[in-house]
Each structure stands twice: as structure tokens, then as C-alpha cells.
Enzyme design. Structure first.
Site, PDB file in Angstrom:
ATOM      1  N   ASP A  10       1.140  10.946   5.108  1.00 29.78           N
ATOM      2  CA  ASP A  10       0.940  10.464   3.728  1.00 29.78           C
ATOM      3  C   ASP A  10       2.190  10.847   2.949  1.00 29.78           C
ATOM      4  OD1 ASP A  10      -1.556  11.202   1.115  1.00 29.78           O
ATOM      5  OD2 ASP A  10       0.422  10.268   1.030  1.00 29.78           O
ATOM      6  N   ASN A  24       6.084  -3.169  -7.262  1.00 27.68           N
ATOM      7  CA  ASN A  24       6.246  -4.578  -7.636  1.00 27.68           C
ATOM      8  C   ASN A  24       7.197  -4.635  -8.827  1.00 27.68           C
ATOM      9  OD1 ASN A  24       4.700  -4.422 -10.193  1.00 27.68           O
ATOM     10  ND2 ASN A  24       2.996  -3.996  -8.791  1.00 27.68           N
ATOM     11  N   GLY A  32      -2.001   0.130  -2.167  1.00 30.21           N
ATOM     12  CA  GLY A  32      -1.165   0.668  -1.092  1.00 30.21           C
ATOM     13  C   GLY A  32      -0.460   1.966  -1.448  1.00 30.21           C
ATOM     14  N   ASP A  34       1.976   2.363  -3.442  1.00 30.15           N
ATOM     15  CA  ASP A  34       2.193   2.409  -4.901  1.00 30.15           C
ATOM     16  C   ASP A  34       1.024   3.137  -5.571  1.00 30.15           C
ATOM     17  OD1 ASP A  34       3.023  -0.270  -7.305  1.00 30.15           O
ATOM     18  OD2 ASP A  34       3.303   1.897  -7.385  1.00 30.15           O
ATOM     19  N   SER A 121       7.292  -3.485   2.301  1.00 28.78           N
ATOM     20  CA  SER A 121       6.921  -4.908   2.393  1.00 28.78           C
ATOM     21  C   SER A 121       5.990  -5.265   3.535  1.00 28.78           C
ATOM     22  CB  SER A 121       8.165  -5.816   2.513  1.00 28.78           C
ATOM     23  OG  SER A 121       8.684  -6.108   1.225  1.00 28.78           O
ATOM     24  N   THR A 122       5.629  -4.314   4.404  1.00 27.21           N
ATOM     25  CA  THR A 122       4.840  -4.670   5.595  1.00 27.21           C
ATOM     26  C   THR A 122       3.341  -4.593   5.346  1.00 27.21           C
ATOM     27  OG1 THR A 122       4.788  -2.408   6.451  1.00 27.21           O
ATOM     28  CG2 THR A 122       6.676  -3.792   7.085  1.00 27.21           C
ATOM     29  N   VAL A 124       0.808  -5.389   1.826  1.00 24.21           N
ATOM     30  CA  VAL A 124       0.409  -6.535   0.988  1.00 24.21           C
ATOM     31  C   VAL A 124       1.461  -7.647   1.036  1.00 24.21           C
ATOM     32  CG1 VAL A 124       0.168  -7.194  -1.460  1.00 24.21           C
ATOM     33  CG2 VAL A 124      -1.075  -5.233  -0.559  1.00 24.21           C
TER      34      VAL A 124
HETATM   35  N1  APR Z   1       1.993   7.065   2.673  1.00 24.46           N
HETATM   36  C1  APR Z   1       2.834   6.315   3.438  1.00 24.46           C
HETATM   37  N2  APR Z   1       2.679   5.001   3.641  1.00 24.46           N
HETATM   38  C2  APR Z   1       1.615   4.403   3.052  1.00 24.46           C
HETATM   39  C3  APR Z   1       0.690   5.112   2.242  1.00 24.46           C
HETATM   40  C4  APR Z   1       0.918   6.496   2.067  1.00 24.46           C
HETATM   41  N3  APR Z   1       0.097   7.255   1.318  1.00 24.46           N
HETATM   42  N4  APR Z   1      -0.267   4.220   1.807  1.00 24.46           N
HETATM   43  C5  APR Z   1       0.051   3.019   2.338  1.00 24.46           C
HETATM   44  N5  APR Z   1       1.168   3.120   3.087  1.00 24.46           N
HETATM   45  C6  APR Z   1       1.848   2.087   3.870  1.00 24.46           C
HETATM   46  C7  APR Z   1       1.043   0.883   4.263  1.00 24.46           C
HETATM   47  O1  APR Z   1       0.193   1.186   5.360  1.00 24.46           O
HETATM   48  C8  APR Z   1       2.157  -0.074   4.654  1.00 24.46           C
HETATM   49  O2  APR Z   1       2.568   0.189   5.985  1.00 24.46           O
HETATM   50  O3  APR Z   1       2.891   1.548   3.086  1.00 24.46           O
HETATM   51  C9  APR Z   1       3.302   0.324   3.708  1.00 24.46           C
HETATM   52  C10 APR Z   1       3.621  -0.681   2.618  1.00 24.46           C
HETATM   53  O4  APR Z   1       2.429  -1.369   2.258  1.00 24.46           O
HETATM   54  P1  APR Z   1       2.080  -1.659   0.706  1.00 24.46           P
HETATM   55  O5  APR Z   1       1.800  -0.380   0.028  1.00 24.46           O
HETATM   56  O6  APR Z   1       1.026  -2.729   0.697  1.00 24.46           O
HETATM   57  O7  APR Z   1       3.451  -2.220   0.097  1.00 24.46           O
HETATM   58  P2  APR Z   1       4.113  -3.670   0.203  1.00 24.46           P
HETATM   59  O8  APR Z   1       3.713  -4.403   1.432  1.00 24.46           O
HETATM   60  O9  APR Z   1       5.571  -3.418  -0.036  1.00 24.46           O
HETATM   61  O10 APR Z   1       3.472  -4.446  -1.044  1.00 24.46           O
HETATM   62  C11 APR Z   1       3.849  -4.037  -2.339  1.00 24.46           C
HETATM   63  O11 APR Z   1       1.572  -3.829  -3.035  1.00 24.46           O
HETATM   64  O12 APR Z   1       0.576  -1.959  -3.854  1.00 24.46           O
HETATM   65  C12 APR Z   1       1.176  -3.135  -4.213  1.00 24.46           C
HETATM   66  O13 APR Z   1       2.148  -2.676  -6.357  1.00 24.46           O
HETATM   67  C13 APR Z   1       2.441  -2.922  -4.989  1.00 24.46           C
HETATM   68  O14 APR Z   1       2.623  -5.225  -5.586  1.00 24.46           O
HETATM   69  C14 APR Z   1       3.146  -4.232  -4.740  1.00 24.46           C
HETATM   70  C15 APR Z   1       2.798  -4.529  -3.294  1.00 24.46           C
END
Ligand code: APR
Length: 176
Positions: A10, A24, A32, A34, A121-122, A124
Site C-alpha cells: 500500500d 485526474n 483507486g 488517489d 493508468s492501469t 480506472v
Molecule cells: N497503493 C498502491 N497502489 C494502489 C493502491 C494503493 N493503496 N490503491 C490502488 N492502487 C493501484 C491500482 O490497483 C492500480 O494498479 O494503483 C493503480 C492505478 O489505478 P487507479 O488508482 O485506478 O489509477 P488510474 O488507472 O491512473 O486512474 C486514475 O482514477 O482514482 C481515479 O482520480 C483518479 O480519475 C483518476 C483515475
């Protein structure tokens, strides 16, 4: 000499100078990683986001900007906006590469010696993780080989599957 390690953790728990947030363009939080960063880091992060990206403004895809890390063990959060894979088309690789490059540059400018990245980016944003891992590791290995700060780079994956994918991408580049 710098180092790159790939871990399954984490990112909000990591004791590094900077953690990177997959944000974003509005920089007002989300789901996610964020959501995890804002939840763990507390309201000071969002307050700082409003300062660096005011209401109505946008952080362009591929760009990066630093805020406080609030209650997190890290000193800074470097927010970067990854490409939405379905929308970016042929620009997707260059935009994703830019996220890693700009985040390293911003952290370096802020005097950071260590940085942790999520798998940008991988989630959402739908970027296929195998392709994303090759792009990310190409940037991170070039950065470390150029002996630039931050010299300690952590690829912080969320789950064993992604950890193995990024580790393989690193080994393929290192001839491991
Ligand atoms: N620690 C590490 N990695 C994490 C954690 C965490 N606590 N939580 C989630 N992840 C991983 C996810 O499993 C994924 O592999 O982060 C990676 C990126 O996924 P997203 O968080 O969905 O980010 P992204 O694909 O870049 O989409 C960005 O999602 O949350 C919204 O505001 C954000 O609109 C933006 C979009």
C-alpha cells in the site's frame, strides 16, 4: 549508484521522500490510489491541491505537480495525470512515459532522494499493465543509470500479479 525495487504494498505506508499519485486533471481526489492517498493523508493534501490547481484549472495529462503529503510518512505527494488508454490512442505511450519522467523531475527539483510510484493508468484509466510496465521501467532504468536524484526508486504495485509483471519488465531490461 541508484536502485529500483518492485514491491507489492500500500503506497500510503511507504517511508520515502515522495509518493506519486495517479490523479485526474482536476486534482480533487477520486478512487483507486488517489482515494487511498487522500484518505490516509488527510485534508491538508486536498487543500494544497486546490492551491496548485485552482478551481476551473486542469493539470494536463502527462504533467506532474507536488503537494504536501499531509499525515503520510512521505514528505511530498507528486500528483501526475496518466492517459486514459481508450482516449489517448497513439499518444498513450508518450503520455505515460511523460508521467514517469515529469514525476522524477519534480521530485528531483524538490530535493527528494527516494520516490515510490503506483502503476499509473492501469486501473480506472485502462492501460494494459504489461505494456505500461515496459514503458515505466524504460524510464526508471534510464533515470537510475544516469545517476540522477531521486536515486532510490520504488515501483509499488497493488497485488502479486502486477508486482510480477513489473519485476519481469525490469529484468527484461536488465538482461536478468
Ligand atoms: N497503493 C498502491 N497502489 C494502489 C493502491 C494503493 N493503496 N490503491 C490502488 N492502487 C493501484 C491500482 O490497483 C492500480 O494498479 O494503483 C493503480 C492505478 O489505478 P487507479 O488508482 O485506478 O489509477 P488510474 O488507472 O491512473 O486512474 C486514475 O482514477 O482514482 C481515479 O482520480 C483518479 O480519475 C483518476 C483515475
Amino acid at each position: 549508484m541508484g536502485s529500483i525495487e518492485v514491491i507489492d504494498a500500500d503506497i500510503t505506508t511507504l517511508r520515502v521522500d515522495a509518493i506519486v499519485n495517479a490523479a485526474n486533471q482536476r486534482l480533487r481526489g477520486g478512487g483507486g490510489v488517489d482515494g487511498a492517498i487522500h484518505r490516509a493523508g488527510g485534508p491538508r493534501i486536498l487543500e494544497d491541491c486546490r492551491r496548485v490547481v485552482p478551481d476551473g484549472a486542469r493539470l494536463p495529462t502527462g504533467e506532474a505537480i507536488a503537494t504536501t503529503a499531509g499525515d503520510l510518512p512521505a514528505r511530498l505527494v507528486v500528483h501526475t495525470v496518466g492517459p486514459v488508454y481508450a482516449d489517448a490512442g497513439e499518444d498513450a505511450p508518450a503520455l505515460l512515459r511523460s508521467c514517469y519522467e515529469r514525476s522524477l523531475a519534480v521530485a528531483g527539483d524538490e530535493g527528494c532522494r527516494s520516490i515510490a510510484f503506483p502503476s499509473i493508468s492501469t486501473g480506472v484509466y485502462g492501460y494494459p499493465v504489461e505494456e505500461a510496465s515496459r514503458i515505466a521501467m524504460a524510464v526508471l532504468t534510464a533515470h537510475v543509470d544516469a545517476a540522477r536524484e531521486p536515486s532510490r526508486v520504488v515501483m509499488c504495485c497493488h497485488g502479486e500479479h502486477d508486482r510480477a509483471v513489473y519485476q519481469r519488465a525490469l529484468e527484461d531490461l536488465r538482461g536478468g
